[in-house]
Design an enzyme around this catalytic site. Sequence first.
Site: not given
Length: 341
Positions: A110, A283
């Site tokens: 990610d 995130h």
Amino acid sequence: RLNCNVPVYGTRLTLALVESRLKEHGLRLQSYAHVVKAGDSIRLGNLGVEFIHVSHSIADCVALAIDTPAGMIIHTADFKFDQTPVDGRVMDIRRFADLGARGVLVMLSDSTNADRPGYTMSERVVGDLFRDEFRDAPSRIFVTTFASHIERIQQVFDAAAESGRRVAIVGRSMENNVRLGLDLGYLHVEPGTLVDLDTLDSMPSNRAVIITTGSQGEPMSALTRMAMADHRKISIMPGDTVIISASTIPGNERMIGSTINRLFKQGAEVIYDAFSGFHVSGHASQEELKLMLNVVRPEYFVPVHGEYRHLVKHARIAQDLGMPRSNILIPELGDVMEFSR
């Protein structure tokens, strides 16, 4: 019924959300759906797939460890290292370390926050702010967030219960997801806290919380219609507080800005910017991305999920940690990558 014969694997909440959306179009997964959980492994031909728990802004998010004849591939999924997650389930960093010790051929990771220094704050930070605001706000509180963000919704319920407020849900996707969360045990609500909108209307305004759709200024969402004085059941009143507990998806800035302006015109106090603290990302930021790379130590690295600038930033992070540039790939959509030892 879907006209296919492809198995679909997912955690309970993920599959429930998919089923709910398909149902709106007269479709069902039926026998194609297979529920998995973190720690499970499945075989798909000569591939083995293991599901690993990671922390993110949606419950039951899992990374994939794919065992292939050529070597191990890890896809981190969306993740961050939240040391105090709302559900108490810390990311399984030990499993990533175990796989790294065995040897990982490729990691896809990610990259959404690759341009943000430091660490991403814990989701619990938002809960603390909710409690303060719910205690002090003089009138009704409207909270909008992503309908899939079950942990954020849980914190709204918790703060409401602690402050003696009652909560009503407005907006179809929010109503559907809250119902799923309750039915599947992902949401836990104190008795009497969740009420319907008619009941909330009969209560003192300083005891009311409304969780609503519209965090991205969507034209047909409940919050946007309230901002335009076009909702058939509820209106914004002077003294109301509106908390936009979500980040802005690129491209939605104008719609969100228009909604915020209209809410202010209605007399509401709107808490909306990224610096308010009422939203934290799901995130990993730069230091967490470094930690993941150092723990897994893949031979090859493919940054994924983010705009191109995020992929480049993530690639540079890997280089700073000593990975050769030749072992880092930034593919374009449709590219095919082939790896061998």
